[in-house]
Design an enzyme around this catalytic site. Sequence first.
Site, PDB file in Angstrom:
ATOM      1  N   ASP A  86       3.137  53.645  65.139  1.00  0.00           N
ATOM      2  CA  ASP A  86       2.801  52.858  66.326  1.00  0.00           C
ATOM      3  C   ASP A  86       3.242  53.611  67.588  1.00  0.00           C
ATOM      4  OD1 ASP A  86       1.943  50.159  67.303  1.00  0.00           O
ATOM      5  OD2 ASP A  86       3.973  50.146  68.125  1.00  0.00           O
ATOM      6  N   GLU A 125      -0.996  56.661  66.214  1.00  0.00           N
ATOM      7  CA  GLU A 125      -1.705  55.858  67.216  1.00  0.00           C
ATOM      8  C   GLU A 125      -1.394  56.489  68.570  1.00  0.00           C
ATOM      9  OE1 GLU A 125      -2.018  51.566  69.409  1.00  0.00           O
ATOM     10  OE2 GLU A 125      -0.114  52.497  68.957  1.00  0.00           O
TER      11      GLU A 125
END
Length: 550
Positions: free
Chosen positions: A224, A283
């Site tokens: 993330d 990401e």
Amino acid sequence: MTHQSVTPCAVSSPALSAPSPSAPSPSEWWRDAVIYEIYVRSFADGNGDGMGDLLGVRSRLRYLADLGVDAIWLTPFYPSPLHDGGYDVASYRAVDPRLGTLDDARALVTEAHGLGMRVLIDIVPNHTSSEHPWFEEALRDEPGARDRYVFRPGRGPGGAEPPNDWESSFGGPAWTRVPDGSWYLHLFAPEQPDLNWDNPEVRAEFEDVMRFWLDIGVDGFRVDVAHGMVKAEGLPDAGFTGQLKMLGRAPLPFFDQDGVHEILRSWRRLLDSYPGERIGVAEVWPPSPARLANYVRPDELHQAFNFNYLAADWGAGPLRQVIDASIAATDLVGAPTTWVLSNHDQVRHVTRYGGGRRGVRRARAAALLTMALPGSVYIYQGEELGLPEVLDLPDEVLQDPIFFRTAGADRGRDGSRVPIPWAYGESSFGFSPPGADPTWLPIPRDWGGQAVIPQLGDPRSFLNLYRNAVRLRRSHPALGRGAMRWLDSPPETLFFTREPGLLCTVNLGAEPVVLESPGTLLLASSDTRSNGLQAILEPDTAAWWSCATS
Ligand code: GLC
């Protein structure tokens, strides 16, 4: 009507993407894998509390194996006060009791492996929850505790102004003041304080967390905000407002700093020290395709999400441009490109492409375009059912911090996170067991026809289009790994080969196109007439052809 001759088996234009080094399965499995994103709270509810959980995922693994995906990616299932849908992690080595137990996680991994699927999990290293024990210690100002986060004195008289002009991704300033007057950084919600990655304790802790899950058997991590951990030296002002609008377009002092790559390299070494090709997926929203390629250099992560593809408008020009640029960027470093149409942060693409029948038609065509491109494909849960974004969720059920931090100006991402309908006519459409609590977000009453079971029984359904496409991708390795060549084609169409022996044609225009000698029809996104010599490709339609004639 435009006529176009297509001879997929005899082309001489240069290959856009060379075939990947042919490698026997499972070597470098991730280069052409189809990976299915599970937003755990919305996938399937096993315990009847109206919220999806690990038991629910386990009960639907067979469905995913039948869909034919190579791997699943589970969004965070860690204990969390849910200020950001679980991306506010309070404990990294545990399972939220509402979602199951560590034993459920272990069983899920074993069962998925037994069905031939790998399991990726989310790791959230940029920030913790404000309820993480470390942050609680920092609030109490225990010795050394604040150095795990980014605390700074304020500016202006009495330090009453934030330390710099950075903005939170969810709206408002990226700083919150604690009672003793100091400020802490949170690039997302105030309940998500940013960690200080200059502190060796933070680095050691995350390596340990990753080992914990790798030892359980997970096949890798979706990282993330992988571009966020390191901030520019001295935390300089960005110098302008509306900073997040520049995400992916211009350098920002809090994202994509060179220092993140040293961290990612250390994680690659860790992943490589385990058997079985464990992977990392970044990401990232870097300011250019070349900066994106940095994340997938041979000694960094294996994949990075290609959000430029997702952001491209429906049109031959924009899509061809983004496909070429994406492949060129990752080819530079020998990495595969990823193709993403939707995820839990984005408006579902049926809606993005215009909604209604047009959106559905385009989304079906986009599925075949996407699954014919070289590299790895991500499918977001419900995409294979053709679900639209839910635009009319009532205010009182909304949970996304974006809704609250923008005072309702932006309704946030809940509309893409509505629970999945599994069966026609059952309460909660089979998302929860009978007699369960209401689902945590309401499922639109007209979603019964889009549920899994009725779609399975309809050969023309969205779901069967996906199942056929994934199956064909598996049985024709050229679709994942073969060379790709563009063919000349009429305006508002995209034709390309995947070699050896396959052709993909997409008509994005408003007029039908006649194809001369396209080969044998393998699969089409909507009705496509072909007599072996000629075929008609309708507007907003994609078709795959084999050059072996029937
Ligand atoms: C990522 C997640 C998103 C989350 C944010 C902060 O972008 O996909 O859902 O809100 O990180 O953790």
